[in-house]
Write a protein that holds these residues in place. Structure first.
Motif, short mmCIF file in Angstrom:
data_model
loop_
_atom_site.label_atom_id
_atom_site.label_comp_id
_atom_site.label_asym_id
_atom_site.label_seq_id
_atom_site.Cartn_x
_atom_site.Cartn_y
_atom_site.Cartn_z
N THR A 117 0.98 -1.24 -0.01
CA THR A 117 -0.17 0.06 0.03
C THR A 117 0.83 1.19 -0.03
O THR A 117 0.45 2.27 -0.56
CB THR A 117 -1.04 0.10 1.27
OG1 THR A 117 -0.20 0.07 2.39
CG2 THR A 117 -2.02 -1.05 1.17
N LYS A 118 2.08 1.19 0.50
CA LYS A 118 2.92 2.32 0.67
C LYS A 118 2.59 3.47 1.32
O LYS A 118 2.76 4.66 0.73
CB LYS A 118 3.36 2.83 -0.88
CG LYS A 118 4.21 1.48 -1.54
CD LYS A 118 4.72 1.87 -2.87
CE LYS A 118 5.66 0.80 -3.44
NZ LYS A 118 6.09 1.29 -4.85
N CYS A 119 1.60 3.47 2.24
CA CYS A 119 1.17 4.52 3.00
C CYS A 119 1.08 4.15 4.58
O CYS A 119 1.49 3.15 5.13
CB CYS A 119 -0.13 4.99 2.60
SG CYS A 119 -1.52 4.05 2.99
N THR A 120 1.05 5.42 5.26
CA THR A 120 1.06 5.14 6.59
C THR A 120 -0.49 4.84 7.28
O THR A 120 -1.65 4.95 6.47
CB THR A 120 1.43 6.42 7.52
OG1 THR A 120 0.37 7.49 7.14
CG2 THR A 120 2.66 7.00 7.03
N ASP A 121 -0.71 4.08 8.36
CA ASP A 121 -2.01 4.09 9.05
C ASP A 121 -2.58 5.14 9.19
O ASP A 121 -3.99 5.10 8.70
CB ASP A 121 -1.68 3.24 10.28
CG ASP A 121 -1.16 1.96 10.25
OD1 ASP A 121 -1.18 1.29 9.32
OD2 ASP A 121 -0.80 1.37 11.47
N ALA A 146 -6.34 5.75 7.17
CA ALA A 146 -7.47 5.96 7.98
C ALA A 146 -8.32 7.04 7.56
O ALA A 146 -9.65 7.43 7.98
CB ALA A 146 -7.39 6.12 9.28
N GLN A 147 -7.93 8.04 6.76
CA GLN A 147 -8.66 9.24 6.25
C GLN A 147 -9.60 8.79 5.45
O GLN A 147 -9.86 7.73 4.69
CB GLN A 147 -7.77 10.08 5.30
CG GLN A 147 -6.39 10.76 6.36
CD GLN A 147 -5.68 11.64 5.38
OE1 GLN A 147 -5.99 11.82 4.17
NE2 GLN A 147 -4.56 12.05 6.06
N ASP A 148 -10.73 9.80 5.43
CA ASP A 148 -11.90 9.46 4.66
C ASP A 148 -11.92 9.12 2.98
O ASP A 148 -12.56 8.31 2.62
CB ASP A 148 -12.85 10.32 4.79
CG ASP A 148 -13.51 10.78 6.12
OD1 ASP A 148 -13.49 9.54 6.73
OD2 ASP A 148 -14.44 11.54 6.47
#
Length: 154
Positions: free
Chosen positions: A39-43, A47-49
């Motif tokens: 996914t190459k992203c942070t939690d 979690a953002q909309d």
């Protein structure tokens, strides 16, 4: 008799780049569980909309494990999502870091693992040894878990 689950796994290679494709595909095919790798992203970003809110709109619960930049795994389920576990017991570290390569949860009565398996690079390298250790630790962790299990990923 337990009902069957439609489980799909997708190495998305950056959810930020492929989010619109993922949502369109989910709307069209409606799997029970969608597992994402790389996914190459942070939690916090996941979690953002823009991400989780969109999946919830489609009727999915979401769990993510990622530090950003590389790796990262997620579970999206419309048949329940409980007992979420990031990493797995005994998961080895590489370069002093436990990489975000595993997340599991119980979905529809089945323990499901979204796994982003380390690339061994070349035989004999440190990373190859790490990959073999990672598989050994995963096998040991799964052997201690429930009998109904699905290991999925890239």
């Amino acid at each position: 008799m337990p009902r069957s689950l439609r489980i799909v796994t997708w190495n998305v290679n950056s959810i930020r780049s492929r989010h619109e494709r993922v949502v369109a595909w989910m709307e069209r095919h409606q799997p029970d569980v969608l597992l994402l790798q790389e996914t190459k992203c942070t939690d916090a970003l996941f979690a953002q909309d823009e991400f989780t809110g969109e999946y919830e709109r489609l009727g999915y619960e979401a769990a993510h494990h990622g530090h950003g930049g590389f790796n990262g795994v997620a579970l999206l389920s419309r048949v329940g999502l409980s007992a979420v576990e990031r990493d797995f017991p005994g998961q080895p570290r590489y370069g002093g870091v436990t990489e975000a390569r595993a997340i599991s949860a119980t979905c529809g009565g089945v323990r499901i693992h979204s796994l982003y398996v380390p690339n061994g690079r070349e035989v004999g390298s440190d990373h190859y040894a790490y990959k073999l250790d990672w598989f050994d630790a995963l096998a040991a962790a799964v052997a201690e878990g429930p009998p109904d299990v699905a290991l999925c990923g890239a």
